[in-house]
Design an enzyme around this catalytic site. Structure first.
Site, short mmCIF file in Angstrom:
data_model
loop_
_atom_site.label_atom_id
_atom_site.label_comp_id
_atom_site.label_asym_id
_atom_site.label_seq_id
_atom_site.Cartn_x
_atom_site.Cartn_y
_atom_site.Cartn_z
N GLU A 45 0.48 -0.95 0.01
CA GLU A 45 -0.19 0.00 -0.01
C GLU A 45 0.57 0.93 -0.29
O GLU A 45 1.90 0.95 0.12
CB GLU A 45 -0.43 0.07 1.57
CG GLU A 45 -0.65 -0.30 2.62
CD GLU A 45 -0.81 -0.39 4.05
OE1 GLU A 45 -1.96 -0.06 3.95
OE2 GLU A 45 -0.12 -1.06 4.13
N LYS A 73 2.49 4.65 1.34
CA LYS A 73 3.12 5.29 2.73
C LYS A 73 3.00 6.84 2.00
O LYS A 73 3.27 7.67 1.54
CB LYS A 73 4.57 4.83 2.85
CG LYS A 73 4.89 5.40 3.14
CD LYS A 73 6.35 4.93 4.18
CE LYS A 73 7.31 5.36 5.94
NZ LYS A 73 7.15 6.41 5.93
N ASP A 111 2.83 10.71 3.83
CA ASP A 111 3.18 11.55 4.29
C ASP A 111 2.74 12.16 4.93
O ASP A 111 1.94 13.34 4.55
CB ASP A 111 4.54 12.40 2.73
CG ASP A 111 5.17 12.78 3.70
OD1 ASP A 111 5.68 12.96 5.19
OD2 ASP A 111 6.27 13.74 2.57
N TYR A 145 -4.92 1.91 8.57
CA TYR A 145 -4.10 0.89 8.18
C TYR A 145 -2.66 0.02 9.66
O TYR A 145 -2.79 -0.78 9.19
CB TYR A 145 -3.04 1.59 7.24
CG TYR A 145 -2.01 2.64 7.87
CD1 TYR A 145 -0.56 1.79 9.31
CD2 TYR A 145 -2.07 3.99 7.51
CE1 TYR A 145 -0.22 2.89 9.75
CE2 TYR A 145 -1.06 5.06 8.19
CZ TYR A 145 0.31 4.83 9.08
OH TYR A 145 0.49 5.71 9.64
N LYS A 152 11.04 3.22 0.05
CA LYS A 152 11.13 4.32 -0.45
C LYS A 152 11.17 4.78 -1.44
O LYS A 152 12.00 3.96 -2.39
CB LYS A 152 11.92 5.46 0.25
CG LYS A 152 11.99 4.94 1.71
CD LYS A 152 11.02 5.32 2.77
CE LYS A 152 10.51 6.86 3.19
NZ LYS A 152 11.91 6.56 4.33
N CYS A 183 39.11 33.08 8.58
CA CYS A 183 37.78 33.41 9.06
C CYS A 183 37.22 34.11 8.02
O CYS A 183 38.19 35.43 7.83
CB CYS A 183 37.40 33.76 10.56
SG CYS A 183 36.12 33.57 10.80
N CYS A 228 35.56 37.51 10.38
CA CYS A 228 36.92 37.98 10.80
C CYS A 228 38.25 38.24 10.58
O CYS A 228 38.83 39.14 11.54
CB CYS A 228 36.73 37.88 12.72
SG CYS A 228 37.82 36.02 12.92
N CYS A 243 37.54 28.67 12.77
CA CYS A 243 38.13 29.97 13.24
C CYS A 243 38.45 30.33 14.39
O CYS A 243 37.90 29.93 15.68
CB CYS A 243 36.79 30.92 12.52
SG CYS A 243 37.30 32.32 13.57
N CYS A 277 35.05 37.56 16.98
CA CYS A 277 34.69 37.06 15.20
C CYS A 277 33.23 37.95 15.62
O CYS A 277 32.65 36.95 17.04
CB CYS A 277 35.11 35.15 15.33
SG CYS A 277 33.66 35.36 14.20
S1 IVH Z 1 2.30 0.70 8.76
C1 IVH Z 1 4.34 -1.11 13.22
N1 IVH Z 1 1.60 1.60 6.86
O1 IVH Z 1 5.12 5.88 8.12
C2 IVH Z 1 4.18 -0.23 11.54
N2 IVH Z 1 2.73 3.16 8.21
O2 IVH Z 1 8.29 4.82 9.06
C3 IVH Z 1 3.21 0.45 11.87
N3 IVH Z 1 2.42 5.81 7.40
O3 IVH Z 1 5.20 6.16 11.79
C4 IVH Z 1 3.45 1.81 10.23
N4 IVH Z 1 2.04 4.92 5.27
O4 IVH Z 1 3.96 7.51 9.75
C5 IVH Z 1 1.92 1.81 8.12
N5 IVH Z 1 0.53 2.37 4.94
C6 IVH Z 1 1.07 2.79 5.92
C7 IVH Z 1 2.20 3.52 6.00
C8 IVH Z 1 2.79 3.90 6.77
C9 IVH Z 1 2.82 5.85 6.49
C10 IVH Z 1 4.25 6.22 8.48
C11 IVH Z 1 3.69 6.06 9.74
C12 IVH Z 1 5.23 5.27 10.41
C13 IVH Z 1 6.01 5.88 9.45
C14 IVH Z 1 7.17 4.87 9.71
#
Ligand code: IVH
Length: 707
Positions: free
Chosen positions: A131, A133, A135, A243, A331, A425, A428, A449, A455
């Site tokens: 799924e 991630k 932000d 999630y 990532k 530096c 000064c 420095c 300075c």
């Molecule tokens: S699972 C024990 N699912 O990513 C793990 N985290 O780096 C529970 N986050 O602090 C997290 N989307 O804020 C999970 N689909 C997703 C997510 C997610 C964003 C964030 C979350 C967590 C951080 C971990």
């Protein structure tokens, strides 16, 4: 470039990018300090209004320079509320983080590790969910008998803040769980975020109302959740994806995907792109697909998350340090672009460290205009062989300051020359040197420095140190006042502090007429200043801010040399390494070559001696330290303080022990004679007990100290 105090006095609109970077670093440290004072020690040092002002300044600078938003920026932490309005919530099941995967191999390794850990057979069907991630900011929502009773931020993962009322205003968060079968207790966890369109609209309104816009959707979501008035949060369009979960009385399914389905039935929004995958290859295909959709999703994501579907397997896989073995975050790579290094400038930090910054032809990377990149230090420039005129690949990873990844050698202009790092530096003109690190024997990465007290880049920091609690300890003269006096030219060097009162004459602006001052506070300051003309010599030495000379060394020196004149004469004589003075200096137990050299260097600089003379001329006359007691029970003994001391500050305890002839050490070893253990003493106390070292309580220490 301006000195940091001038930067602090500038409005965000007037800052250059380099200044902004420096100021954001300062603000991050300062706000973190006040957060800790408030949250961990319950002992705030500044008013809520002052704290708010710091955060607003941080936010305003980030809006102007989105490329400079730091990883540790206060705007990324919602946990830090501006006032006591948010209570604390302990997460019974901690909110952990995820390990990261950066490339295909990491993902294959993740898959293989799971199979190996569980000793799976080839015919076992493995399902891993995938799924996006999100932000945003994670939140934990507690439901009792199907009713939403409490919502909290992640905080440090162990303890967050109660933002129930703000979370109640989010439409994606049901006040009551739907469906006939809802568990007695269930904590739903997920991400609060703001969609791109809502973010744009909100920033439009902010501008129209004359308020600073937010740097990015996550900051906007954080700022909205932090509102003390839930009505304001209600006006901010926030969303929530469910999630994960925390404490539960029972689970509605035995798979991750099954629980996600139940979330949907209970009335939560789960991410529609959620998918079950049956091989590492399927995970990678999902990752690429989402990567291509990233720009059109309508909300920010920074990768994808994989989780083992079967909950009994999750259970068996468990955790490594603070992240589950059964999940990982894949990532997206940092966004990159190519541009030209127009020049390299040197910034001087508050501690005198010289940092090179590359000025770039502005270019858009990941939606943000970038015109600077940090080069860290001279070795880094040499290693990458970055030259003025070079085409370079730069990247932004998340919101961090852009980095130079590599130089495109083919595009290098013919006449280019290696960059030569300055040895003086730029602020000064003093020598800038790379010290030898006493621990590693290697030169420090940063050139520094040596101008110290003269300075301008370091002046405010030096002056702040000079008046600080363990140095001159001048009440009423804090960092804020020092910065303001410096900016107005009232105080440039330590001696000026002792001339403040002389300014009180007709024709000059009087202190009592300055903003923030009145007659009483001005009088009190003069009194405090005058009282310190006869400061103890050890405090005086410590106040000078000589490299490597902390309180302990200052005391050793004060005890050995007794007067400032004697110390100065000896340090000047010690410049000759064949002299008796040099041998005598090294003979002091606790003073090694690095410290000795720093001392000799300090006194060798004419401008430092001028600073000392100016102090003498201003009537400052340091006094010999109180004589050491020889008959005390701890004379000649090594003593360690651990835990919290409740009846005496740690520095006072140290000073008293030394006065009683003891040597105070920071760590327990076989050489330790006595450990004073206050409440909360941990490993040091355990070690002392294991080694059979005598330990006493704080009360017993107080009795001893009173002798
Ligand atoms: S699972 C024990 N699912 O990513 C793990 N985290 O780096 C529970 N986050 O602090 C997290 N989307 O804020 C999970 N689909 C997703 C997510 C997610 C964003 C964030 C979350 C967590 C951080 C971990």
């Amino acid at each position: 470039m301006s000195a940091p105090d001038k930067i602090a006095a500038k409005s965000p609109e007037d800052l250059t990018e380099v200044e902004a970077g420096e100021e954001l670093a300062r603000l991050a440290a300062e706000i973190a300090h006040h957060d800790a004072a408030y949250h961990q020690h319950d002992d705030p040092e500044i008013s809520d209004a002052d704290y708010d002002a710091l955060r607003r300044r941080n936010e305003a600078i980030e809006v102007r320079f989105p490329g400079l938003v730091r990883d540790d920026s206060p705007s990324r932490r919602v946990g830090a509320a501006p006032s006591g309005a948010f209570g604390k919530v302990v997460h019974r099941v901690p909110m952990l983080s995820l390990s990261n995967a950066f490339d295909d191999q990491d993902v294959t390794d993740f898959w293989d590790r799971i199979a190996k850990f569980l000793s799976l057979k080839p015919e076992d069907e493995v399902v891993v969910t995938a799924e996006p991630k999100i932000d945003g900011l994670s939140a934990s929502l507690r439901y009792e008998k199907g009713r939403f009773v409490q919502g909290a931020t992640r905080g440090d993962g162990r303890e967050g803040e109660d933002i129930t009322e703000n979370l109640r205003t989010i439409a994606d968060i049901p006040g009551r769980l739907k469906g006939s079968h809802v568990p007695e207790l269930f904590e739903v966890r997920g991400e609060v975020y703001m969609a791109h369109a809502d973010f744009q609209a909100l920033n439009g309104r902010q501008l129209a109302d004359g308020r600073p816009p937010f740097a990015n959707p996550r900051n906007a979501a954080a700022g909205s959740l932090r509102q003390l008035d839930p009505k304001i949060t209600a006006g901010r369009p926030l969303h929530f994806f469910a999630y994960a979960w925390g404490e539960v009385s029972e689970l509605p399914a035995d798979t991750q995907s099954g629980v996600m389905e139940a979330f949907g039935q209970w009335g939560f929004v789960t991410n529609p792109l959620f998918r079950r995958c049956r091989s590492a290859a399927e995970l990678l295909a999902f990752y690429r697909e989402i990567g291509e959709m990233r720009a059109t999703l309508g909300y920010d994501i920074d990768g994808v998350v994989y989780k083992v579907d079967r909950l009994d397997w999750q259970q068996r896989l468990g955790f490594v340090s603070r992240a589950p073995r059964w999940a990982t975050a894949h990532k997206f790579p940092a966004e990159q672009a190519v541009t030209i290094v127009e020049k390299i400038e040197i910034q001087v930090g508050r501690t005198g460290a010289l940092t090179p910054v590359a000025r770039l032809t502005p270019i858009t990377v990941g939606g943000v205009v970038v015109s600077n990149a940090t080069l860290h230090n001279e070795d880094e420039i040499a290693r990458k062989d970055v030259r003025i005129g070079d085409s370079v690949v730069i990247q932004r990873a998340g919101d961090v300051i852009p980095q130079i990844v590599s130089v495109i050698i083919d595009k290098r202009p013919e006449n280019s020359e290696p960059y030569v790092f300055p040895e003086t530096c730029p602020e000064c003109g003093s020598h800038a040197v790379r010290e030898i690190n006493p621990r590693t024997g290697m030169p420090d990465a940063k050139r520094r420095c040596t101008g110290g007290l003269i300075c301008p880049a370091q002046a405010v920091e030096r002056l702040r140190h000079f008046v600080s609690r363990n140095a001159f300890d001048i009440e009423g003269l804090g960092e804020k006042q020092i910065a303001a006096f410096y900016a107005d030219g009232w105080i440039h060097q330590p001696a000026d502090i002792f001339h403040l009162e002389e300014r009180e004459k007709p024709g000059l602006q009087m202190l009592r007429n300055r903003e923030g001052w009145g007659e009483t506070s001005a009088r009190n300051l003069f009194k405090a200043v005058n009282a310190r003309r006869h400061v103890e010599l050890d405090r005086f030495i410590f106040a000078l801010g000589i490299r490597h000379v902390g309180e302990t060394t200052a005391r050793l020196l004060a005890r050995r040399y007794e007067t400032l004149d004697h110390l100065e004469a000896e340090m000047i004589a010690a410049a000759d390494r064949a002299s008796e003075a040099w041998a005598a200096l090294l003979d002091i137990d606790g003073i090694g070559e690095v410290v000795a050299e720093a001392l000799v260097d300090f006194f060798a600089e004419a401008h430092n001696r001028e600073v000392l003379q100016a102090l003498r001329d201003a009537g400052v006359d340091p006094q010999p330290m109180a004589a050491q007691e020889t008959g005390s029970p701890i004379a000649g003994k090594t003593i360690v303080f651990t835990g919290t001391l409740e009846r005496m500050s740690r520095s006072e305890a140290k000073a008293r022990a030394e006065q009683m002839g003891a040597k105070v050490s920071g760590s327990v070893s076989a050489k330790t004679d006595l450990v004073v253990a206050g409440p909360g003493a941990g490993s040091k106390l355990a070690r002392a007990q294991a080694l059979g070292v005598a330990t006493i309580t704080e009360d017993e220490w107080m009795e001893m100290a009173a002798q």
